[in-house]
Scaffold this motif. Structure first.
Motif, PDB file in Angstrom:
ATOM      1  N   GLN A 102       0.595  -1.234   0.010  1.00 41.35           N
ATOM      2  CA  GLN A 102       0.020   0.108  -0.006  1.00 41.35           C
ATOM      3  C   GLN A 102       0.938   1.280  -0.136  1.00 41.35           C
ATOM      4  N   LEU A 103       0.375   2.299  -0.593  1.00 43.59           N
ATOM      5  CA  LEU A 103       1.216   3.584  -0.538  1.00 43.59           C
ATOM      6  C   LEU A 103       0.686   4.497   0.519  1.00 43.59           C
ATOM      7  N   VAL A 104       1.864   4.849   1.193  1.00 41.71           N
ATOM      8  CA  VAL A 104       1.504   5.903   2.483  1.00 41.71           C
ATOM      9  C   VAL A 104       1.921   7.381   1.812  1.00 41.71           C
ATOM     10  N   LYS A 105       1.067   8.150   2.084  1.00 41.18           N
ATOM     11  CA  LYS A 105       1.500   9.569   1.664  1.00 41.18           C
ATOM     12  C   LYS A 105       1.558  10.431   2.932  1.00 41.18           C
ATOM     13  N   LEU A 106       2.620  11.156   3.271  1.00 40.69           N
ATOM     14  CA  LEU A 106       2.760  11.945   4.423  1.00 40.69           C
ATOM     15  C   LEU A 106       1.580  12.735   4.361  1.00 40.69           C
ATOM     16  N   SER A 107       1.176  13.663   3.473  1.00 44.78           N
ATOM     17  CA  SER A 107       0.459  14.775   3.620  1.00 44.78           C
ATOM     18  C   SER A 107      -1.092  14.127   4.006  1.00 44.78           C
ATOM     19  N   ASP A 108      -1.454  12.659   3.827  1.00 47.32           N
ATOM     20  CA  ASP A 108      -2.578  12.214   4.108  1.00 47.32           C
ATOM     21  C   ASP A 108      -2.816  12.079   5.599  1.00 47.32           C
ATOM     22  N   HIS A 109      -1.658  12.135   6.329  1.00 45.38           N
ATOM     23  CA  HIS A 109      -1.711  12.120   7.741  1.00 45.38           C
ATOM     24  C   HIS A 109      -1.482  13.432   8.481  1.00 45.38           C
ATOM     25  N   ILE A 110      -1.019  14.636   7.504  1.00 43.39           N
ATOM     26  CA  ILE A 110      -0.944  15.849   8.283  1.00 43.39           C
ATOM     27  C   ILE A 110      -2.295  16.322   8.647  1.00 43.39           C
ATOM     28  N   GLY A 111      -2.654  16.751   9.872  1.00 45.59           N
ATOM     29  CA  GLY A 111      -3.691  17.398  10.267  1.00 45.59           C
ATOM     30  C   GLY A 111      -4.733  16.320  10.995  1.00 45.59           C
ATOM     31  N   GLN A 112      -4.421  14.998  11.017  1.00 46.48           N
ATOM     32  CA  GLN A 112      -4.942  14.024  11.610  1.00 46.48           C
ATOM     33  C   GLN A 112      -4.342  13.540  13.118  1.00 46.48           C
ATOM     34  N   SER A 113      -2.912  13.850  12.985  1.00 44.69           N
ATOM     35  CA  SER A 113      -2.366  13.535  14.267  1.00 44.69           C
ATOM     36  C   SER A 113      -0.874  14.059  14.108  1.00 44.69           C
ATOM     37  N   ASN A 114      -0.141  14.066  15.225  1.00 46.25           N
ATOM     38  CA  ASN A 114       1.403  14.493  15.222  1.00 46.25           C
ATOM     39  C   ASN A 114       1.979  13.330  14.594  1.00 46.25           C
ATOM     40  N   ILE A 115       2.965  13.597  13.813  1.00 45.00           N
ATOM     41  CA  ILE A 115       3.781  12.438  13.210  1.00 45.00           C
ATOM     42  C   ILE A 115       5.205  12.082  13.829  1.00 45.00           C
ATOM     43  N   LEU A 116       5.610  11.075  14.026  1.00 45.55           N
ATOM     44  CA  LEU A 116       6.997  10.613  14.424  1.00 45.55           C
ATOM     45  C   LEU A 116       7.506   9.837  13.332  1.00 45.55           C
ATOM     46  N   LEU A 117       8.430  10.412  12.657  1.00 42.91           N
ATOM     47  CA  LEU A 117       9.298   9.418  11.556  1.00 42.91           C
ATOM     48  C   LEU A 117      10.613   9.044  12.168  1.00 42.91           C
ATOM     49  N   LEU A 118      10.736   7.833  12.073  1.00 40.92           N
ATOM     50  CA  LEU A 118      11.950   7.261  12.573  1.00 40.92           C
ATOM     51  C   LEU A 118      12.702   6.446  11.402  1.00 40.92           C
ATOM     52  N   PHE A 119      13.883   7.294  10.988  1.00 41.55           N
ATOM     53  CA  PHE A 119      14.715   6.600   9.870  1.00 41.55           C
ATOM     54  C   PHE A 119      15.640   5.691  10.600  1.00 41.55           C
ATOM     55  N   VAL A 120      15.988   4.478  10.087  1.00 38.97           N
ATOM     56  CA  VAL A 120      16.889   3.506  10.279  1.00 38.97           C
ATOM     57  C   VAL A 120      17.644   3.024   9.259  1.00 38.97           C
ATOM     58  N   PRO A 121      18.895   2.777   9.641  1.00 42.61           N
ATOM     59  CA  PRO A 121      19.615   2.308   8.421  1.00 42.61           C
ATOM     60  C   PRO A 121      19.393   1.367   7.530  1.00 42.61           C
ATOM     61  N   MET A 122      19.000  -0.108   8.347  1.00 36.80           N
ATOM     62  CA  MET A 122      18.844  -1.300   7.493  1.00 36.80           C
ATOM     63  C   MET A 122      18.115  -2.172   8.321  1.00 36.80           C
ATOM     64  N   ALA A 123      17.230  -3.144   7.880  1.00 34.84           N
ATOM     65  CA  ALA A 123      16.336  -4.190   8.424  1.00 34.84           C
ATOM     66  C   ALA A 123      17.396  -5.234   8.963  1.00 34.84           C
ATOM     67  N   PHE A 124      16.971  -5.857  10.033  1.00 35.08           N
ATOM     68  CA  PHE A 124      17.603  -6.977  10.308  1.00 35.08           C
ATOM     69  C   PHE A 124      18.916  -6.998  11.092  1.00 35.08           C
TER      70      PHE A 124
END
Length: 163
Positions: free
Chosen positions: A23-45
């Motif tokens: 599924q596609l997740v567009k950041l702007s679809d969540h703006i206004g609904q709640s605050n957002i915490l984006l966590l960038f991580v280098p690599m899975a596993f």
């Protein structure tokens, strides 16, 4: 240098893998609904990334109580992220920045990941945290140069409490 407090958060559309499929997740679809915490991580596993996102998963209700939606972002494929989440018990949306465009837009992409190990992997996301308010403005920004260093989650929570 990562985007700063007061900057407008760059919009993006990324893929996540759910039980229903990609599924596609567009950041702007969540703006206004709640605050957002984006966590960038280098690599899975990897050890630190797994520990970080498992810890966030176990405390997810605390972020929800602070009116925050949490997203994990890495350059891994959505299929690798799905396998990682299932294996590790990660229960938050993992967004695939496979082309590293979002890491670059937020200015948290390594030019060369772990050069001391002679790894030539540019574009890998630095471990970073961004709190975005309901207006789409960055209210907290932290990016770590060393992949083993975690964001200051107490500061993240204090920022969310203030919104």
């Amino acid at each position: 240098m990562a985007l700063q407090v007061g900057d407008k958060a760059p919009d993006f559309t990324l893929v996540t893998k759910t039980a229903e499929g990609p599924q596609l997740v567009k950041l702007s679809d969540h703006i206004g609904q709640s605050n957002i915490l984006l966590l960038f991580v280098p690599m899975a596993f990897t050890g630190v990334c797994t520990t970080e996102l498992c810890d966030i998963t176990s405390g997810l209700s605390e972020y929800e109580a602070l009116d925050a939606k949490v997203f994990g972002i890495s350059g891994d494929s959505p299929f690798a992220q799905e396998a990682w989440a299932k294996q590790s018990g990660i229960n938050l949306p993992l967004l695939s920045d496979y082309e590293h465009t979002v890491a670059k837009a937020y200015d948290v992409a390594y030019e060369q990941f772990l050069p001391e190990a002679n790894l030539i992997m540019g574009g890998v996301a630095k471990r970073s945290a961004f709190v975005i308010d309901k207006a789409g403005v960055i209210r907290y920004s932290e990016s770590q140069d060393h992949p083993k260093d975690l964001p200051d989650f107490n500061a993240v929570k204090e920022t969310l409490k203030s919104l």
